[in-house]
Design a protein around this motif. Structure first.
Motif, PDB file in Angstrom:
ATOM      1  N   ILE A  70     -32.228  34.144 100.963  1.00 22.31           N
ATOM      2  CA  ILE A  70     -32.754  34.930 100.209  1.00 22.31           C
ATOM      3  C   ILE A  70     -31.572  34.976  98.754  1.00 22.31           C
ATOM      4  CG2 ILE A  70     -33.390  37.515  99.276  1.00 22.31           C
ATOM      5  CD1 ILE A  70     -33.247  38.171 102.125  1.00 22.31           C
ATOM      6  N   SER A  71     -32.779  35.018  98.039  1.00 19.94           N
ATOM      7  CA  SER A  71     -32.474  34.228  96.809  1.00 19.94           C
ATOM      8  C   SER A  71     -32.916  35.449  95.448  1.00 19.94           C
ATOM      9  CB  SER A  71     -32.720  32.792  95.895  1.00 19.94           C
ATOM     10  OG  SER A  71     -33.648  32.894  95.588  1.00 19.94           O
ATOM     11  N   VAL A  72     -32.200  36.135  94.343  1.00 22.24           N
ATOM     12  CA  VAL A  72     -32.425  36.699  93.773  1.00 22.24           C
ATOM     13  C   VAL A  72     -32.171  35.931  92.165  1.00 22.24           C
ATOM     14  CG1 VAL A  72     -32.958  38.945  91.911  1.00 22.24           C
ATOM     15  CG2 VAL A  72     -32.774  38.798  95.154  1.00 22.24           C
ATOM     16  N   VAL A  73     -33.133  35.296  91.567  1.00 27.93           N
ATOM     17  CA  VAL A  73     -32.778  35.152  89.904  1.00 27.93           C
ATOM     18  C   VAL A  73     -33.371  35.447  89.302  1.00 27.93           C
ATOM     19  CG1 VAL A  73     -32.242  32.326  88.728  1.00 27.93           C
ATOM     20  CG2 VAL A  73     -32.280  32.362  91.510  1.00 27.93           C
ATOM     21  N   GLN A  74     -32.427  35.443  87.541  1.00 30.00           N
ATOM     22  CA  GLN A  74     -33.175  36.385  86.572  1.00 30.00           C
ATOM     23  C   GLN A  74     -34.059  34.797  85.959  1.00 30.00           C
ATOM     24  OE1 GLN A  74     -30.637  37.827  83.555  1.00 30.00           O
ATOM     25  NE2 GLN A  74     -32.327  38.827  82.681  1.00 30.00           N
ATOM     26  N   ASN A  75     -35.375  35.937  85.246  1.00 31.69           N
ATOM     27  CA  ASN A  75     -36.009  33.872  84.824  1.00 31.69           C
ATOM     28  C   ASN A  75     -36.316  34.973  83.083  1.00 31.69           C
ATOM     29  OD1 ASN A  75     -38.131  36.734  84.776  1.00 31.69           O
ATOM     30  ND2 ASN A  75     -39.317  36.035  86.306  1.00 31.69           N
ATOM     31  N   ALA A  91     -33.972  43.594  82.889  1.00 33.09           N
ATOM     32  CA  ALA A  91     -34.355  42.373  83.627  1.00 33.09           C
ATOM     33  C   ALA A  91     -35.065  41.359  84.193  1.00 33.09           C
ATOM     34  CB  ALA A  91     -32.602  41.758  83.902  1.00 33.09           C
ATOM     35  N   CYS A  92     -35.253  40.822  84.385  1.00 32.84           N
ATOM     36  CA  CYS A  92     -36.951  40.143  85.028  1.00 32.84           C
ATOM     37  C   CYS A  92     -36.197  39.663  86.589  1.00 32.84           C
ATOM     38  CB  CYS A  92     -38.152  39.996  84.875  1.00 32.84           C
ATOM     39  SG  CYS A  92     -39.074  41.125  83.457  1.00 32.84           S
ATOM     40  N   PHE A  93     -36.595  39.314  88.003  1.00 34.88           N
ATOM     41  CA  PHE A  93     -35.906  38.428  89.005  1.00 34.88           C
ATOM     42  C   PHE A  93     -37.212  37.658  89.266  1.00 34.88           C
ATOM     43  CE2 PHE A  93     -32.577  41.570  88.379  1.00 34.88           C
ATOM     44  CZ  PHE A  93     -32.093  41.064  87.341  1.00 34.88           C
ATOM     45  N   ASP A  94     -37.321  36.895  89.215  1.00 31.11           N
ATOM     46  CA  ASP A  94     -38.131  36.266  90.823  1.00 31.11           C
ATOM     47  C   ASP A  94     -37.598  36.023  91.797  1.00 31.11           C
ATOM     48  OD1 ASP A  94     -39.407  35.300  88.749  1.00 31.11           O
ATOM     49  OD2 ASP A  94     -38.516  33.062  88.605  1.00 31.11           O
ATOM     50  N   SER A 142     -34.879  47.975  85.321  1.00 34.70           N
ATOM     51  CA  SER A 142     -34.346  48.713  84.007  1.00 34.70           C
ATOM     52  C   SER A 142     -33.028  48.949  82.765  1.00 34.70           C
ATOM     53  CB  SER A 142     -35.774  49.400  83.340  1.00 34.70           C
ATOM     54  OG  SER A 142     -35.562  50.603  82.538  1.00 34.70           O
ATOM     55  N   GLY A 143     -32.712  49.392  82.696  1.00 39.37           N
ATOM     56  CA  GLY A 143     -31.331  50.593  81.919  1.00 39.37           C
ATOM     57  C   GLY A 143     -31.857  51.650  81.172  1.00 39.37           C
ATOM     58  N   GLU A 144     -33.129  51.872  80.858  1.00 38.17           N
ATOM     59  CA  GLU A 144     -33.615  52.781  79.890  1.00 38.17           C
ATOM     60  C   GLU A 144     -32.886  54.053  80.401  1.00 38.17           C
ATOM     61  OE1 GLU A 144     -38.203  54.238  78.312  1.00 38.17           O
ATOM     62  OE2 GLU A 144     -37.996  52.557  79.436  1.00 38.17           O
ATOM     63  N   ASN A 145     -32.692  54.164  81.238  1.00 38.99           N
ATOM     64  CA  ASN A 145     -33.155  55.478  81.863  1.00 38.99           C
ATOM     65  C   ASN A 145     -31.568  56.127  82.296  1.00 38.99           C
ATOM     66  OD1 ASN A 145     -35.695  56.569  82.317  1.00 38.99           O
ATOM     67  ND2 ASN A 145     -35.337  55.255  83.505  1.00 38.99           N
ATOM     68  N   GLY A 146     -30.633  54.737  82.078  1.00 38.12           N
ATOM     69  CA  GLY A 146     -28.896  55.317  82.197  1.00 38.12           C
ATOM     70  C   GLY A 146     -28.333  53.875  83.605  1.00 38.12           C
ATOM     71  N   ARG A 147     -27.698  54.279  83.933  1.00 38.72           N
ATOM     72  CA  ARG A 147     -26.883  53.357  84.708  1.00 38.72           C
ATOM     73  C   ARG A 147     -27.234  53.326  86.451  1.00 38.72           C
ATOM     74  NH1 ARG A 147     -23.255  49.182  82.150  1.00 38.72           N
ATOM     75  NH2 ARG A 147     -23.093  48.555  84.169  1.00 38.72           N
ATOM     76  N   PHE A 148     -26.670  52.819  87.103  1.00 40.65           N
ATOM     77  CA  PHE A 148     -26.013  52.363  88.656  1.00 40.65           C
ATOM     78  C   PHE A 148     -27.415  52.711  89.255  1.00 40.65           C
ATOM     79  CE2 PHE A 148     -21.506  51.498  86.495  1.00 40.65           C
ATOM     80  CZ  PHE A 148     -22.099  50.489  86.744  1.00 40.65           C
ATOM     81  N   ASN A 149     -27.904  54.469  89.461  1.00 43.06           N
ATOM     82  CA  ASN A 149     -28.108  54.915  89.903  1.00 43.06           C
ATOM     83  C   ASN A 149     -29.116  56.104  89.276  1.00 43.06           C
ATOM     84  OD1 ASN A 149     -27.419  57.706  88.904  1.00 43.06           O
ATOM     85  ND2 ASN A 149     -26.292  58.456  90.366  1.00 43.06           N
ATOM     86  N   LYS A 150     -30.339  55.655  88.221  1.00 44.73           N
ATOM     87  CA  LYS A 150     -31.190  55.811  88.040  1.00 44.73           C
ATOM     88  C   LYS A 150     -31.924  55.486  88.315  1.00 44.73           C
ATOM     89  CE  LYS A 150     -28.010  58.585  86.217  1.00 44.73           C
ATOM     90  NZ  LYS A 150     -26.745  58.343  86.297  1.00 44.73           N
ATOM     91  N   LEU A 197     -37.073  45.967 104.050  1.00 42.02           N
ATOM     92  CA  LEU A 197     -37.049  46.066 102.185  1.00 42.02           C
ATOM     93  C   LEU A 197     -36.013  45.366 101.383  1.00 42.02           C
ATOM     94  CD1 LEU A 197     -37.043  50.222 102.779  1.00 42.02           C
ATOM     95  CD2 LEU A 197     -39.091  48.262 102.121  1.00 42.02           C
ATOM     96  N   LEU A 198     -35.987  45.027 100.356  1.00 44.70           N
ATOM     97  CA  LEU A 198     -35.167  44.531  99.649  1.00 44.70           C
ATOM     98  C   LEU A 198     -34.968  45.686  98.105  1.00 44.70           C
ATOM     99  CD1 LEU A 198     -35.347  41.045  98.828  1.00 44.70           C
ATOM    100  CD2 LEU A 198     -33.765  41.763  99.984  1.00 44.70           C
ATOM    101  N   ASP A 199     -33.736  45.724  98.315  1.00 41.06           N
ATOM    102  CA  ASP A 199     -32.924  46.864  96.867  1.00 41.06           C
ATOM    103  C   ASP A 199     -32.680  46.236  95.625  1.00 41.06           C
ATOM    104  OD1 ASP A 199     -32.094  48.525  95.439  1.00 41.06           O
ATOM    105  OD2 ASP A 199     -31.122  49.449  97.119  1.00 41.06           O
ATOM    106  N   ILE A 200     -32.901  45.679  95.042  1.00 42.29           N
ATOM    107  CA  ILE A 200     -32.474  44.788  93.877  1.00 42.29           C
ATOM    108  C   ILE A 200     -32.598  45.605  92.517  1.00 42.29           C
ATOM    109  CG2 ILE A 200     -33.088  42.672  92.665  1.00 42.29           C
ATOM    110  CD1 ILE A 200     -35.813  41.747  95.010  1.00 42.29           C
ATOM    111  N   SER A 201     -31.014  45.324  92.503  1.00 39.91           N
ATOM    112  CA  SER A 201     -30.547  46.012  90.608  1.00 39.91           C
ATOM    113  C   SER A 201     -29.765  44.954  90.036  1.00 39.91           C
ATOM    114  CB  SER A 201     -29.691  46.938  91.301  1.00 39.91           C
ATOM    115  OG  SER A 201     -28.256  46.418  92.194  1.00 39.91           O
ATOM    116  N   ASP A 202     -29.154  44.829  88.802  1.00 42.46           N
ATOM    117  CA  ASP A 202     -28.754  44.714  88.189  1.00 42.46           C
ATOM    118  C   ASP A 202     -27.085  45.013  87.930  1.00 42.46           C
ATOM    119  OD1 ASP A 202     -27.600  43.229  86.171  1.00 42.46           O
ATOM    120  OD2 ASP A 202     -29.294  43.493  84.788  1.00 42.46           O
ATOM    121  N   TYR A 203     -26.341  44.651  88.575  1.00 38.55           N
ATOM    122  CA  TYR A 203     -24.919  45.380  88.151  1.00 38.55           C
ATOM    123  C   TYR A 203     -24.369  45.015  86.819  1.00 38.55           C
ATOM    124  CZ  TYR A 203     -20.204  46.842  88.759  1.00 38.55           C
ATOM    125  OH  TYR A 203     -18.991  47.366  88.371  1.00 38.55           O
TER     126      TYR A 203
END
Ligand SMILES: [Ca+2]
Ligand SMILES: [Ca+2]
Ligand SMILES: [Ca+2]
Ligand SMILES: [Ca+2]
Length: 426
Positions: free
Chosen positions: A359-364, A419-422, A332-340, A407-413
């Motif tokens: 390892i694949s991360v794909v927006q759904n 945004a949801c990801f499979d 979610s970008g609700e709280n700001g960008r990058f490190n929120k 652990l995987l650390d997933i983000s949307d640049y």
């Protein structure tokens, strides 16, 4: 009889157990170590005592000569921090630390190597590799006498060398809902500056003739936002755990040793990302009889009792892949960008067979995201790498993984609102 001059170097050195090695250099002058000198004097035949005065250089309306005392003031703050750590562990040995200070260190630039040599240090900071950079910009922001700032930044050196910080850095300020790793790192820095000085008033002098500034009470100020994602909450909690002044919900006086022990053992080796969840879990394991008092302090900052290192029961930041090889998460970008908060989501997964994995991360739910991810082995904790191509919608990486927990650390640049990801690991 000989005429001599005494030269004092801006260094703190002690070898062996309990030792340290700190020097203050001018990063804008080939890293020259600061010194001060006495006038020439005749040593005579008897023993003699010389008291040297390191002048501030202040002329009344501005600095009119060299700020000789500044590097020594920085060392004084660092020595205070060293003494506090040694009060918890007299056997500790402090790895080399270089403090880069200059009157030319200004709050601009981007922190590249060339910029650092020119004094464009952005802000006082620890660079993650044994170097502190400290501001010295007259009429704007000098930090050499701001002991809380110096000790806060030294606290990041401490995390790096003795504990662990998974903080991803980035800008942060009052009222931010932060990534839990950033919230803990910054809250720790502020709390630590109050703990080391036994002074909860954090002060940063700034402005024309250094006559302005900003301050906060690390113990009792109302948090702009409360929660496990708030650096304000973290600093209040850590300081109240430590201090022996009962206020509000605080009835606990642990002192520094239990906090130190948790940081250098449990926090250093924890299998989750470093946060208030991991820290309190470790502290509770070593201090089970203090559970109720710890919970009361947490509750005063709107944090529920912490049941494990993942914050289960109050956060959905982690998902467990379990036995399947797929999972879905949403950022979610609700709280700001990058490190929120919720810019990053974390997947726990277990690898059975050692081999090559994709390892694949794909927006759904659309195609405007730019997903990125980092891969971490958890025991011993190790950042294996990042996959951060600029392709929209999908990110794919290949990793050789041995059996174990990850652990995987997933983000949307692109910082989309939702945004949801499979996620697939095969
Ligand atoms: Ca300052
Ligand atoms: Ca207390
Ligand atoms: Ca208190
Ligand atoms: Ca990407």
């Amino acid at each position: 009889m000989q005429n001599v001059r005494i030269c004092v170097y801006a260094k703190l050195e002690k070898s062996g157990i309990g030792g340290y090695d700190v020097e203050v250099v001018d990063n804008t002058n080939n890293d020259a170590v600061y010194t001060m000198q006495s006038s020439l004097f005749n040593i005579g035949e008897d023993s003699t005592r010389r008291n040297l005065n390191a002048s501030s250089g202040w002329g009344g309306y501005g600095y009119s000569s060299a700020r000789v005392s500044a590097p020594f003031a920085i060392l004084d703050s660092i020595y205070q921090a060293i003494k506090k750590v040694k009060s918890a562990d007299s056997n500790v040995i402090f790895p080399k630390l270089k403090v880069n200070w200059s009157v030319r260190n200004v709050p601009s630039g981007g922190g590249s190597e060339g910029e650092l040599r020119d004094g464009l240090i952005l802000t006082s900071h620890y660079n993650g590799d044994g170097n502190l950079y400290i501001l010295g910009d007259e009429n704007s922001d000098t930090d050499e006498f701001d002991n809380h700032i110096i000790i806060h930044e030294w606290g990041h050196y401490f995390e790096d060398k003795f504990s662990r910080s998974d903080s991803i850095g980035g800008s942060h300020g009052e009222g931010d809902k932060l990534d839990i790793r950033v919230a803990f790192g910054e809250g720790w820095g502020n709390a630590w500056s109050a703990i080391a000085t036994d002074d909860p008033i954090y002060f940063d002098t700034q402005g024309f003739m250094q006559s302005d500034g900003f301050y906060m009470n690390i113990e009792s100020e109302n948090s702009a936002v409360k929660g496990f994602f708030s650096e304000d909450s973290i600093q209040h909690i850590l300081y109240d755990l430590y201090d022996s002044h009962n206020d509000g919900a605080d009835r606990l006086s642990l002192g520094f040793k239990p906090i130190y022990n948790t940081l250098v053992r449990f926090q250093k080796n924890t299998k989750a990302f470093t946060s208030i969840f991991t820290f309190i879990t470790g502290l509770q394991e070593e201090n089970p009889s203090k559970q109720d008092k710890i919970n009361a302090i947490l509750n005063s900052e709107d944090i529920k009792p912490i049941v494990d290192i993942y914050g289960s029961s109050q956060s959905n930041l982690y998902s467990n892949m379990g036995d399947s090889s797929t999972s879905t998460i949403c950022t979610s970008g609700e709280n700001g960008r990058f490190n929120k908060l919720e810019n990053h989501k974390y997947i726990r997964f277990y690898i059975d067979a050692s081999k090559n994995y994709i390892i694949s991360v794909v927006q759904n739910n659309g195609s405007m995201s730019d997903p990125d991810f980092g891969v971490y082995r958890t025991s011993p904790f190790l950042h294996l790498g990042d996959s951060d191509s600029t392709t929209y919608k999908r990110e794919i990486g290949r990793y050789i993984l041995d059996s174990g927990d990850y652990l995987l650390d997933i983000s949307d640049y692109n910082g989309q609102n939702y945004a949801c990801f499979d996620i697939n690991i095969n």
